[in-house]
Design an enzyme around this catalytic site. Structure first.
Site, PDB file in Angstrom:
ATOM      1  N   LYS A 261       0.829  -1.208   0.000  1.00  0.00           N
ATOM      2  CA  LYS A 261       0.000   0.000   0.000  1.00  0.00           C
ATOM      3  C   LYS A 261       0.861   1.253   0.000  1.00  0.00           C
ATOM      4  CE  LYS A 261      -3.927  -1.894   2.648  1.00  0.00           C
ATOM      5  NZ  LYS A 261      -5.022  -1.670   1.687  1.00  0.00           N
ATOM      6  N   ARG A 335     -10.570 -11.372   1.802  1.00  0.00           N
ATOM      7  CA  ARG A 335     -11.494 -12.379   1.247  1.00  0.00           C
ATOM      8  C   ARG A 335     -10.894 -13.774   1.273  1.00  0.00           C
ATOM      9  NH1 ARG A 335     -11.935  -9.103  -4.247  1.00  0.00           N
ATOM     10  NH2 ARG A 335     -11.570  -7.443  -2.743  1.00  0.00           N
TER      11      ARG A 335
HETATM   12  N1  BES Z   1      -8.086  -3.725   4.353  1.00  0.00           N
HETATM   13  C1  BES Z   1      -8.304  -3.279   3.026  1.00  0.00           C
HETATM   14  C2  BES Z   1      -9.603  -2.473   2.863  1.00  0.00           C
HETATM   15  C3  BES Z   1      -9.759  -1.207   3.652  1.00  0.00           C
HETATM   16  C4  BES Z   1      -9.623   0.017   3.054  1.00  0.00           C
HETATM   17  C5  BES Z   1     -10.145  -1.235   4.992  1.00  0.00           C
HETATM   18  C6  BES Z   1      -9.813   1.185   3.768  1.00  0.00           C
HETATM   19  C7  BES Z   1     -10.335  -0.077   5.713  1.00  0.00           C
HETATM   20  C8  BES Z   1     -10.183   1.139   5.114  1.00  0.00           C
HETATM   21  C9  BES Z   1      -8.368  -4.457   2.070  1.00  0.00           C
HETATM   22  O1  BES Z   1      -7.638  -5.583   2.423  1.00  0.00           O
HETATM   23  C10 BES Z   1      -7.875  -4.000   0.748  1.00  0.00           C
HETATM   24  O2  BES Z   1      -6.765  -3.594   0.673  1.00  0.00           O
HETATM   25  N2  BES Z   1      -8.720  -4.088  -0.280  1.00  0.00           N
HETATM   26  C11 BES Z   1      -8.377  -3.669  -1.596  1.00  0.00           C
HETATM   27  C12 BES Z   1      -8.916  -4.694  -2.565  1.00  0.00           C
HETATM   28  C13 BES Z   1      -8.456  -4.518  -3.989  1.00  0.00           C
HETATM   29  C14 BES Z   1      -6.972  -4.746  -4.090  1.00  0.00           C
HETATM   30  C15 BES Z   1      -9.194  -5.492  -4.875  1.00  0.00           C
HETATM   31  C16 BES Z   1      -9.009  -2.309  -1.837  1.00  0.00           C
HETATM   32  O3  BES Z   1     -10.132  -2.078  -1.386  1.00  0.00           O
HETATM   33  O4  BES Z   1      -8.354  -1.469  -2.446  1.00  0.00           O
HETATM   34 ZN    ZN Z   2      -5.607  -5.468   1.748  1.00  0.00          ZN
END
Ligand code: BES
Ligand code: ZN
Ligand code: ZN
Length: 481
Positions: A261, A335
């Site tokens: 990230k 997921r």
């Molecule tokens: N933990 C994150 C989602 C999240 C975002 C939680 C903001 C709390 C606040 C999750 O694991 C994630 O990174 N999801 C990605 C999925 C994508 C790569 C398909 C996302 O939402 O960008």
């Molecule tokens: Zn994630």
């Protein structure tokens, strides 16, 4: 310690007091002079002032008007918010004890006001050691409620819930330097066992034996082992035949893994176990209230980090149920661990499974921090029920569709599925992914928006909000009636 509410018969001459009113004439009974009552009346009518403060010789007195909405649930929410707003005055005066007088005999409003105050008084002070930092600690310790129509039982319930929300927030606010997967399981054990729930923490070896490929894949880049925790609350008598199951995403920190990230997206990612924390907090509350209902909590937990042996984009993994998944983005890790827990839940033939997860930025982007996104299969009556409960306690659900069209987005060229959809509808494609691993009535709650606040938001506070505990507790409580 949490801020406890107690019911009492009358106010104390020495302690500060808040009078909740709709009808101004009631104030005369409580010793307000005609001049004061007239002043309050005109200021309220002309200038719409809702809170009045009187500095008496040895205490403070506050008059709080209740804002009535056509919708009763919205009135209760504005009571909670008003209770929270009052805190700056109370703690500002270094007050320890406050009395609240329900002058209108409107128990629901008085309780909600006290609830907002108790929840808003939460602080995460564990790591504040300096003298200076301690000056900002809240002083309020106890709320005494003078409210004829309020039952002892409803007060006890609010106290149980407040404590459960505090504990849930503590877990979310703990950084991964303290709370890794093992620690999360231990905390669950400490809390829930104390109240008579049974708990089994499966270690890495057991998880390997079970072939939980999703959980193991996410854990591959981590030095700390994963855990899979099963919490069971099964009292000697219960109303349901098969269990209600809650599943919580327990990613104790989400760096994104090899798809790392950006700085700003990673900052708050200790909150990625907020679903797990809410499940622990809810079962704690259910057990403490001794609700006659059979409930199980499942918590897959790990951190998600890049490392020499971390999974990489393009890897194909074998899930617990045998499905193969092409991992195209290691940041879509939630997921993967939830899927194994959802498959594991099949063996219980559950009445209903609800999963809670900070799953997608897309859910956050779609509805912001004031609600969660809900989806489900074979769920209609439960969803209506749950939505209504959400409106009541103000942990609201906005329902998104789970049409099969969205399944197209998850087609892989080389495996049964891939772990991410396209650029749009990210919350739904995540839901669609999870659905594949269910064969029972199921509701998915994406709490990415409301689980964590970077700035204070009324009684939800700053940091972990404990979102999910109040709705799930109320939902289960209604199943016992
Ligand atoms: N933990 C994150 C989602 C999240 C975002 C939680 C903001 C709390 C606040 C999750 O694991 C994630 O990174 N999801 C990605 C999925 C994508 C790569 C398909 C996302 O939402 O960008
Ligand atoms: Zn994630
Ligand atoms: Zn995540």
């Amino acid at each position: 310690m949490y801020t406890r509410i107690e019911k009492v018969g009358q106010i104390s001459p020495k302690e500060s007091t808040i009078y909740l009113i709709n009808d101004i004439t009631k104030l005369k009974i409580y010793g307000f002079t005609n001049g004061e009552v007239n002043y309050i009346k005109t200021q309220n009518e002309k200038n719409k002032i809702k809170v009045f403060t009187f500095n008496r010789l040895n205490k403070w007195e506050f008059v709080q008007f209740i804002k009535k909405d056509d919708n009763d649930f919205l009135t209760l929410e504005s009571c909670r918010k008003a209770g929270d707003s009052m805190l700056s005055k109370i703690n500002g005066n270094r007050t320890k004890i406050i009395y609240i007088v329900d002058t209108q005999d409107n128990s629901n409003e008085a309780i909600s006001f006290a609830e907002g105050m108790a929840l808003g008084n939460y602080q995460f002070n564990k790591y504040k050691k300096s003298k200076d930092a301690k000056k900002s600690f809240n002083t309020l310790e106890k709320i005494f409620l003078v409210s004829k129509k309020t039952s002892d039982k409803s007060i006890e319930e609010i106290n149980i819930l407040t404590e459960a929300v505090y504990k849930t927030r503590d877990l979310v606010n703990e950084p991964v330097s303290y709370l890794n997967a093992l620690k999360l399981s231990e905390e669950a054990e400490k809390l829930c066992c104390k109240e008579g729930a049974r708990i089994e923490v499966m270690n890495k070896l057991k998880i390997e034996t079970l072939k939980m490929g999703g959980l193991l894949a996410v854990n591959k880049g981590s030095l700390d082992p994963p855990t899979f925790t099963v919490i069971e609350w099964k009292p000697s008598k219960f109303k349901n035949k098969n269990p209600y199951i809650f599943i919580g995403k327990g990613v104790v920190f989400d760096t994104g893994g090899m798809n790392i990230k950006s700085l700003s997206n990673m900052t708050d990612m200790k909150c990625d176990m907020a679903g797990a924390a809410a499940v622990i907090g809810t079962i704690y509350a259910i057990a403490k209230a001794k609700l006659p209902v059979y409930v199980i909590g499942l918590i897959p937990a790990t951190d998600n980090r890049p490392d020499g042996n971390a999974q990489v984009p393009g890897d194909v993994i074998n899930m617990y149920d045998g499905t193969t998944v092409e991992v195209l983005n290691t940041d879509a890790e939630g997921r993967l661990i939830l899927a194994d827990a959802l498959s594991f839940a099949k063996k219980y033939k559950p009445e209903l499974v609800i999963d809670l997860a900070t799953l997608t930025g897309a859910a956050h982007a779609a509805i912001g921090k004031y609600a969660m996104v809900g989806m489900g299969s074979k769920y209609k009556k439960y969803m209506d029920d749950l939505k209504n409960t959400g409106d009541k306690v103000s942990e609201r659900i906005v329902e998104f569709p789970l049409w099969d069209d969205y399944k197209e987005l998850l087609k892989s060229e080389i495996a049964d599925m891939k772990n991410m959809g396209g650029a749009y509808a990210g919350a739904i494609s995540a839901g669609k992914f999870l659905e594949h691993f269910t064969d029972y009535p199921w509701i998915h709650l994406d709490i990415a928006g409301p689980a964590f606040m970077d700035a204070r938001d009324s009684y939800r506070g700053q940091g972990g909000t404990g979102w999910g505990v109040r709705i799930l507790f109320d939902f289960i409580k209604n199943k016992c009636l």
